[in-house]
Motif scaffolding. Structure first.
Motif, PDB file in Angstrom:
ATOM      1  N   GLY A   1       0.710  -1.241   0.017  1.00  0.00           N
ATOM      2  CA  GLY A   1       0.299   0.070   0.058  1.00  0.00           C
ATOM      3  C   GLY A   1       0.856   1.210  -0.049  1.00  0.00           C
ATOM      4  N   SER A   2       1.798   1.409   0.875  1.00  0.00           N
ATOM      5  CA  SER A   2       2.650   2.680   0.794  1.00  0.00           C
ATOM      6  C   SER A   2       3.254   2.901  -0.352  1.00  0.00           C
ATOM      7  CB  SER A   2       3.532   2.445   2.222  1.00  0.00           C
ATOM      8  OG  SER A   2       4.613   1.282   1.848  1.00  0.00           O
ATOM      9  N   GLY A   3       4.154   1.611  -1.137  1.00  0.00           N
ATOM     10  CA  GLY A   3       4.570   2.019  -2.400  1.00  0.00           C
ATOM     11  C   GLY A   3       3.738   2.521  -3.300  1.00  0.00           C
ATOM     12  N   LEU A   4       2.495   1.759  -3.352  1.00  0.00           N
ATOM     13  CA  LEU A   4       1.588   2.446  -4.525  1.00  0.00           C
ATOM     14  C   LEU A   4       1.019   3.872  -4.264  1.00  0.00           C
ATOM     15  CD1 LEU A   4      -0.899  -0.746  -4.510  1.00  0.00           C
ATOM     16  CD2 LEU A   4       0.964  -0.036  -6.150  1.00  0.00           C
ATOM     17  N   ALA A   5       0.767   3.868  -2.931  1.00  0.00           N
ATOM     18  CA  ALA A   5       0.371   5.652  -2.567  1.00  0.00           C
ATOM     19  C   ALA A   5       1.651   6.603  -3.128  1.00  0.00           C
ATOM     20  CB  ALA A   5       0.021   5.886  -1.079  1.00  0.00           C
ATOM     21  N   LEU A   6       2.945   6.251  -2.786  1.00  0.00           N
ATOM     22  CA  LEU A   6       3.919   7.093  -3.146  1.00  0.00           C
ATOM     23  C   LEU A   6       3.995   7.175  -4.789  1.00  0.00           C
ATOM     24  CD1 LEU A   6       6.475   6.332  -0.447  1.00  0.00           C
ATOM     25  CD2 LEU A   6       5.441   8.442  -1.058  1.00  0.00           C
ATOM     26  N   ALA A   7       3.710   5.973  -5.373  1.00  0.00           N
ATOM     27  CA  ALA A   7       4.091   5.926  -6.947  1.00  0.00           C
ATOM     28  C   ALA A   7       2.803   6.886  -7.346  1.00  0.00           C
ATOM     29  CB  ALA A   7       3.878   4.467  -7.583  1.00  0.00           C
ATOM     30  N   ALA A   8       1.679   6.807  -6.962  1.00  0.00           N
ATOM     31  CA  ALA A   8       0.368   7.503  -7.493  1.00  0.00           C
ATOM     32  C   ALA A   8       0.879   9.019  -6.920  1.00  0.00           C
ATOM     33  CB  ALA A   8      -0.701   7.181  -6.491  1.00  0.00           C
ATOM     34  N   ALA A   9       1.483   9.372  -5.908  1.00  0.00           N
ATOM     35  CA  ALA A   9       2.023  10.735  -5.621  1.00  0.00           C
ATOM     36  C   ALA A   9       2.839  11.230  -6.622  1.00  0.00           C
ATOM     37  CB  ALA A   9       2.334  10.944  -4.197  1.00  0.00           C
ATOM     38  N   VAL A  10       3.798  10.413  -6.908  1.00  0.00           N
ATOM     39  CA  VAL A  10       4.687  11.006  -8.131  1.00  0.00           C
ATOM     40  C   VAL A  10       3.969  11.218  -9.478  1.00  0.00           C
ATOM     41  CG1 VAL A  10       6.641  10.101  -9.177  1.00  0.00           C
ATOM     42  CG2 VAL A  10       6.680   9.507  -6.945  1.00  0.00           C
ATOM     43  N   SER A  11       3.078  10.372  -9.852  1.00  0.00           N
ATOM     44  CA  SER A  11       2.269  10.326 -10.923  1.00  0.00           C
ATOM     45  C   SER A  11       1.509  11.820 -10.964  1.00  0.00           C
ATOM     46  CB  SER A  11       1.346   9.410 -10.943  1.00  0.00           C
ATOM     47  OG  SER A  11       1.710   8.185 -11.781  1.00  0.00           O
ATOM     48  N   LEU A  12       0.983  12.085  -9.810  1.00  0.00           N
ATOM     49  CA  LEU A  12       0.191  13.284  -9.605  1.00  0.00           C
ATOM     50  C   LEU A  12       1.095  14.603  -9.888  1.00  0.00           C
ATOM     51  CD1 LEU A  12      -2.306  12.635  -6.596  1.00  0.00           C
ATOM     52  CD2 LEU A  12      -2.903  12.767  -9.155  1.00  0.00           C
ATOM     53  N   VAL A  13       2.278  14.366  -9.341  1.00  0.00           N
ATOM     54  CA  VAL A  13       3.248  15.682  -9.449  1.00  0.00           C
ATOM     55  C   VAL A  13       3.677  15.721 -10.789  1.00  0.00           C
ATOM     56  CG1 VAL A  13       5.518  16.412  -9.040  1.00  0.00           C
ATOM     57  CG2 VAL A  13       4.157  15.555  -6.991  1.00  0.00           C
ATOM     58  N   LEU A  14       3.948  14.693 -11.650  1.00  0.00           N
ATOM     59  CA  LEU A  14       4.322  14.620 -12.855  1.00  0.00           C
ATOM     60  C   LEU A  14       2.980  15.273 -13.869  1.00  0.00           C
ATOM     61  CD1 LEU A  14       6.077  11.382 -13.301  1.00  0.00           C
ATOM     62  CD2 LEU A  14       7.085  13.619 -13.750  1.00  0.00           C
ATOM     63  N   LEU A  15       1.710  14.771 -13.464  1.00  0.00           N
ATOM     64  CA  LEU A  15       0.842  15.319 -14.190  1.00  0.00           C
ATOM     65  C   LEU A  15       0.559  16.834 -14.097  1.00  0.00           C
ATOM     66  CD1 LEU A  15      -1.989  12.143 -13.570  1.00  0.00           C
ATOM     67  CD2 LEU A  15      -1.040  12.991 -15.663  1.00  0.00           C
ATOM     68  N   ALA A  16       0.801  17.201 -12.982  1.00  0.00           N
ATOM     69  CA  ALA A  16       0.503  18.554 -12.413  1.00  0.00           C
ATOM     70  C   ALA A  16       1.700  19.377 -13.448  1.00  0.00           C
ATOM     71  CB  ALA A  16       0.873  19.009 -11.218  1.00  0.00           C
ATOM     72  N   VAL A  17       2.789  18.733 -13.406  1.00  0.00           N
ATOM     73  CA  VAL A  17       3.833  19.713 -14.054  1.00  0.00           C
ATOM     74  C   VAL A  17       3.892  19.703 -15.759  1.00  0.00           C
ATOM     75  CG1 VAL A  17       6.393  19.986 -14.063  1.00  0.00           C
ATOM     76  CG2 VAL A  17       5.361  19.570 -12.023  1.00  0.00           C
ATOM     77  N   ALA A  18       3.795  18.426 -16.197  1.00  0.00           N
ATOM     78  CA  ALA A  18       4.095  18.209 -17.525  1.00  0.00           C
ATOM     79  C   ALA A  18       3.524  18.950 -18.257  1.00  0.00           C
ATOM     80  CB  ALA A  18       3.691  16.729 -17.806  1.00  0.00           C
ATOM     81  N   PRO A  19       2.150  19.607 -18.588  1.00  0.00           N
ATOM     82  CA  PRO A  19       1.490  20.457 -19.572  1.00  0.00           C
ATOM     83  C   PRO A  19       2.244  21.731 -19.351  1.00  0.00           C
ATOM     84  CG  PRO A  19      -0.192  19.465 -18.311  1.00  0.00           C
ATOM     85  CD  PRO A  19       1.061  18.976 -17.561  1.00  0.00           C
ATOM     86  N   PHE A  20       2.390  22.280 -18.270  1.00  0.00           N
ATOM     87  CA  PHE A  20       3.325  23.565 -17.950  1.00  0.00           C
ATOM     88  C   PHE A  20       4.647  23.468 -18.776  1.00  0.00           C
ATOM     89  CE2 PHE A  20      -0.363  23.420 -15.296  1.00  0.00           C
ATOM     90  CZ  PHE A  20      -0.968  24.578 -15.475  1.00  0.00           C
ATOM     91  N   ALA A  21       5.362  22.623 -18.145  1.00  0.00           N
ATOM     92  CA  ALA A  21       6.788  22.711 -18.517  1.00  0.00           C
ATOM     93  C   ALA A  21       7.003  22.330 -20.212  1.00  0.00           C
ATOM     94  CB  ALA A  21       7.614  21.403 -18.092  1.00  0.00           C
ATOM     95  N   GLY A  22       5.979  21.399 -20.725  1.00  0.00           N
ATOM     96  CA  GLY A  22       6.018  21.052 -22.090  1.00  0.00           C
ATOM     97  C   GLY A  22       5.598  22.165 -23.031  1.00  0.00           C
ATOM     98  N   ALA A  23       4.424  22.966 -22.408  1.00  0.00           N
ATOM     99  CA  ALA A  23       4.066  24.180 -23.270  1.00  0.00           C
ATOM    100  C   ALA A  23       5.058  25.385 -23.299  1.00  0.00           C
ATOM    101  CB  ALA A  23       2.889  24.643 -22.766  1.00  0.00           C
TER     102      ALA A  23
END
Lengths: 221, 203
Positions: free
Chosen positions: A192-214
């Protein structure tokens, strides 16, 4: 605006799924091929294979995610699609956010499906397989965001595809650590803890990617 | 969307630039360029290769930031350049349908017939010639119905008849209260078209 974005999502999905922009078939076959290589390389010991299997699937998924990089942003930039959309009031951020979603939809379901035969090849048991699949569900959105972001940053560069692969690998390490770590911890807390942290990393990347790419696309104009 | 609202109120259409300067790399291409275009105005930008005609078009479109000065647009801008923004693998009809849908499904059959695109709608875009692709991009531009047209070398690859047709379409656009800026090294036969020698502003 939202109608245009829905239209764009349909177009992106049709292009990414139909094979006109590579399609999911080659990356998925590549994923299966990598998963198949490991038993040949380290021998058929079932206990050893079952122990490393979860990590192997994660490495194979990461490598497969690199394959479509050069088709994610570059063709539309060359065609002037970004310019035409900008003139219609659709920002690069919105276009890339839609592209992340389309890329994930055209890639992740097939990857999670292909994980079933791959886990059979590696002799992974059902409980571990469940953690691997949950991990992929948590981690692949991050991989998709990372792929689109790196594709936007490297598009237009000579040898951009190879450079993109080199950039994705270190940035995907957190996903790999937490995703594969969840498999290793499956016996302790169900991963569970590993999954939660993987999901957290995903959320950070999802939040950053459109702005960095644009920002990268606008700087390159 | 901007494209839809732009047509209804042509009286407030305008395109102006003040003290515009453009830099490419470490070279300033032109500086101190000002222009003021109202409804119905057409402007032909001329100059040698590399003098900054395309850069000026992109500055006016708002797709590039000026090195100095400012651009003001009242009304949506449509851009026609050497990139058609049509997916090469798709049949032309489908590729155009995406933009038609994005621009609000105007009746495009008449436009396709006028531009001679009817027999090409089933042909994948990558098999089209340069001139056919240019005409397809023109159909996309007309469908957008933006009051401000920015055309970068619109006659490249077109035969004499098609070039005449483009001039007529631009003439009609301006007669209807639209604005058009054309960057081209070829003569452009539109009534009452202004002329801008970019060389006069070369830095």
């Amino acid at each position: 605006m939202s109608a245009t974005l829905a239209l764009l999502l349909r177009r992106d999905l049709a292009l990414l799924l139909s094979g006109r922009r590579g399609g999911p078939v080659l990356p998925i076959l590549f994923f299966l091929a990598v998963a198949m290589l490991f038993p040949f390389a380290i021998g058929p010991d079932p206990r050893l294979l079952a122990r490393v299997g979860g990590g192997v699937i994660w490495v194979a998924a990461l490598l497969a995610a690199i394959l479509p990089l050069d088709r994610l942003v570059e063709p539309d930039l060359e065609l002037g699609v970004f310019d035409q959309l900008a003139l219609r009031g659709v920002s690069e951020e919105a276009v890339l956010a839609v592209r992340v979603l389309a890329h994930w939809l055209s890639f992740a379901p097939w990857l999670m499906l292909a994980t079933l035969p791959a886990s059979a090849l590696l002799g992974i048991d059902a409980a571990t397989l469940r953690v691997v699949e949950w991990g992929l569900l948590a981690g692949t959105p991050g991989l998709a965001a990372l792929g689109v972001m790196v594709a936007a940053i490297t598009c237009g560069l000579r040898g951009g595809a190879a450079l993109g692969g080199l950039l994705v690998i270190p940035l995907a390490v957190p996903l790999l650590i937490f995703g594969a770590g969840a498999v290793a911890q499956a016996g302790i807390d169900g991963g569970g803890s590993g999954l939660a942290l993987a999901a957290a990393v995903s959320l950070v990347l999802l939040a950053v990617a459109p702005f960095a790419g644009a920002a990268a696309i606008r700087a390159g104009r | 969307m901007q494209g839809g609202s732009g047509t209804s109120d042509r009286a407030s259409v305008g395109l102006s630039a003040r003290g515009l300067a453009c830099r490419r790399g470490d070279r300033v291409l032109f500086a101190g360029l000002s222009l003021e275009l109202g409804p119905g105005a057409a402007l032909h930008v001329v100059g040698a290769n590399g003098i900054g005609k395309s850069s000026l078009i992109r500055l006016l479109a708002g797709l590039a930031r000026p090195y100095a000065g400012a651009v003001r647009r009242e009304g949506a801008a449509g851009l026609l350049d050497e990139r058609p923004a049509l997916e090469p693998a798709l049949p032309l009809g489908k590729a155009l349908a995406f933009w038609a849908a994005a621009d609000g499904h105007r009746a495009m059959a008449e436009v396709h017939r006028m531009l001679g695109l009817d027999p090409l709608l089933d042909v994948p875009v990558r098999y089209l010639s340069t001139g056919q692709r240019k005409r397809a991009a023109l159909a996309r531009l007309i469908g957008q119905a933006a009051p401000i047209w920015l055309l970068d070398e619109p006659l490249n690859g077109l035969d004499a008849a098609a070039a005449e047709l483009v001039a007529r379409i631009v003439g009609e656009h301006c007669a209807g209260g639209g604005i058009c800026v054309v960057a081209s090294h070829q003569p452009f036969a539109v009534p009452a078209i202004g002329r801008l020698e970019l060389a006069e502003f070369a830095a």
